[in-house]
Design an enzyme around this catalytic site. Structure first.
Site, PDB file in Angstrom:
ATOM      1  N   LYS A  55      -0.997 -18.452  64.360  1.00  0.00           N
ATOM      2  CA  LYS A  55      -1.435 -17.055  64.174  1.00  0.00           C
ATOM      3  C   LYS A  55      -2.205 -16.559  65.387  1.00  0.00           C
ATOM      4  O   LYS A  55      -2.120 -15.382  65.734  1.00  0.00           O
ATOM      5  CB  LYS A  55      -2.271 -16.920  62.896  1.00  0.00           C
ATOM      6  N   LYS A  58      12.372 -20.765  58.159  1.00  0.00           N
ATOM      7  CA  LYS A  58      12.256 -20.439  56.739  1.00  0.00           C
ATOM      8  C   LYS A  58      12.344 -18.932  56.532  1.00  0.00           C
ATOM      9  O   LYS A  58      12.008 -18.152  57.432  1.00  0.00           O
ATOM     10  CB  LYS A  58      10.970 -21.008  56.148  1.00  0.00           C
ATOM     11  N   LYS A 100       8.425 -13.291  54.949  1.00  0.00           N
ATOM     12  CA  LYS A 100       8.263 -11.844  54.796  1.00  0.00           C
ATOM     13  C   LYS A 100       7.909 -11.150  56.096  1.00  0.00           C
ATOM     14  O   LYS A 100       8.023  -9.937  56.212  1.00  0.00           O
ATOM     15  CB  LYS A 100       7.283 -11.495  53.674  1.00  0.00           C
TER      16      LYS A 100
END
Ligand code: ATP
Ligand code: LTN
Length: 335
Positions: free
Chosen positions: A115, A197, A200
Site C-alpha cells: 500500500k 486475484k 475490487k
C-alpha cells in the site's frame, strides 16, 4: 465463549464495489459460520481512512456494505453487524496495543509495503499501524476464530503475538485467536489475468464481477474471460483461466470441480462460459433483490445500526476496562 458458542470476529472495508471474490471468499462463509458461532461482523471504517476517502462516498458505501451483510443472509438479531467507528473501544485498545508493538514487526508487513508503494504521496502512520488496529478489533471481543483470506494471515499472526505478549505480562487477559480459512471460493482470480486475484481495486472493470452487476454484464464478463487455446475442459494449473471459471461455477452451484468437468466433458468453452454466467446470475440476482428491498426500509436499517452498536459496545467495554486497569490507568470513580 458465550454459553457454548465460540466467538468469531471479522470485518470488511467499504472501499470500492464488492466483487464476486469478496462474496464467495468471505461473505458467503460468514453466513454459514453465523449459524455456528457468536459473530461480530464490522464495517471497518477506521481502517478505510488510512487511504484518502471522499467523506460522502465513504458514508454511502459503509451503509451499503452493512445492508449487504444482511442481504447475504446474516441475521442482525443473531449476529452483531456494526460500524467500527461506532464503538470507540477499537481506537482506544489500538493505542494501548501500539505501545506493545515493535516497529520491526510492522516494518515486515507485506500489505504495508504494497500500500505504501501504491500511495507514495500519503504514507501515513495509520497505514503503518493498520495491523495493530486490526488486532484491537479482534482482541476487544475475545474472539476465538477469525475468518480471513490468506492475504491477512500475517496480520493475524501479529494479533496472536500481541495477545500472548500482553498475557505474559498481565495474566490471562486476551483470548489468542485462530485463523479460519474457508476452502470453497478461497481465492477467485481475475477474469482477465488469472495469475492475479479478483480485486475490487482492479482498474479493468472486465477483470471483476461486481455484486451489483446486472445479468447482461455478468454474462458478458464471463464470456470474455481469458482462457487458453487447448480447447478441452479440464481442472488443472496449466489452464488457470478455465480452472478459475470451474471454481466460480463450483462455488455458485455447490458441485465439486470433478463433477463439473464430467458434466461438461467434450463441450466447448463458449458453452461452459454461458453456464458459468447463468450460475453467477442465479446467485447474485436474489442477493441484489434482497439488497434493494432492505435499502428501502431506512428506519429498519437505522435500528439495526443503533442496536448492534450498543450490543458490540457492551462487550467491548468489558475488555477495554480490564486492559486499562491492567496497564495502570486510574479507576473511574462513580457518583
Ligand atoms: P482491495 O482490492 O481494495 O485490496 P479486495 O477485493 O482484495 O480489496 P479486501 O477488502 O482486501 O478485498 O477483502 C475483503 C475480504 O474478501 C477478505 O476476507 C478477503 O480475503 C476476501 N477476498 C478478497 N478478494 C478475494 C478473492 N479474489 N477471492 C476470495 N476472497 C477474496
Ligand atoms: N484488514 C482486513 C479487514 C479487517 C479485518 C479486521 C478482518 C480489519 N479488521 C479484523 C478480520 C478481522 C482486510 O483488509 N480484508
Amino acid at each position: 465463549m458465550i454459553g457454548d458458542r465460540k466467538i468469531l470476529f471479522s470485518g470488511m472495508q467499504a472501499t470500492g464495489n464488492l466483487t464476486l471474490g469478496n462474496y464467495l471468499g468471505a461473505l458467503k462463509n460468514w453466513v454459514a459460520l453465523s449459524e455456528e458461532y457468536e459473530c461480530y461482523y464490522a464495517v471497518v471504517d477506521l481502517h478505510s481512512i488510512t487511504v484518502r476517502q471522499d467523506p460522502a462516498e465513504l458514508r454511502k458505501r459503509a451503509r451499503a456494505l452493512l445492508t449487504l451483510y444482511i442481504a447475504a443472509g446474516i441475521d442482525p438479531e443473531k449476529s452483531i453487524l456494526y460500524y467500527q467507528s461506532h464503538v470507540s473501544g477499537h481506537a482506544e485498545l489500538a493505542w494501548i496495543l501500539n505501545c506493545f508493538t515493535y516497529m520491526g514487526e510492522l516494518n515486515r508487513m507485506t500489505q504495508f509495503k504494497d500500500k505504501a508503494a501504491k500511495h507514495q504521496d500519503n504514507i501515513n502512520a495509520g497505514l503503518f499501524t493498520y495491523p495493530v488496529l486490526m488486532a484491537a478489533d479482534i482482541l476487544l471481543y475475545q474472539a476465538d476464530v477469525v475468518p480471513v483470506g490468506v492475504d491477512q494471515m500475517q496480520h493475524l499472526e501479529l494479533t496472536r503475538n500481541l495477545a500472548e505478549r500482553f498475557n505474559a505480562v498481565y495474566g490471562d487477559v486476551f483470548t489468542v485467536p485462530e485463523a479460519y480459512i474457508g476452502k470453497v471460493g478461497a481465492k477467485i482470480m481475475s477474469l482477465q489475468d488469472p495469475s492475479k486475484k479478483m480485486s475490487k481495486s482492479d482498474e479493468n472493470p472486465n477483470a471483476s464481477i461486481y455484486l451489483m452487476d446486472d445479468p447482461d454484464t455478468i454474462r458478458r464478463k464471463c464470456k470474455r474471460a481469458v482462457t487458453d487455446s487447448e480447447g478441452e475442459i479440464r481442472y488443472r494449473d496449466e489452464q488457470p483461466g478455465l480452472k478459475n471459471l470451474i471454481d466460480i461455477y463450483s462455488a455458485c452451484t455447490g458441485k465439486g470441480p470433478d463433477e463439473v468437468v464430467n458434466a461438461f466433458a467434450g463441450r466447448g468453452y463458449g458453452e461452459f462460459k454461458e453456464a458459468v454466467g447463468d450460475a453467477v446470475v442465479a446467485v447474485l440476482q436474489p442477493l441484489q433483490e434482497r439488497f434493494r428491498e432492505l435499502e428501502k426500509d431506512k428506519a429498519a436499517i437505522d435500528a439495526v445500526i443503533r442496536n448492534n452498536a450498543e450490543r458490540a459496545n457492551a462487550t467491548a467495554i468489558k475488555t477495554l476496562r480490564k486492559v486499562q486497569k491492567k496497564v495502570g490507568f486510574p479507576e473511574r470513580v462513580r457518583g
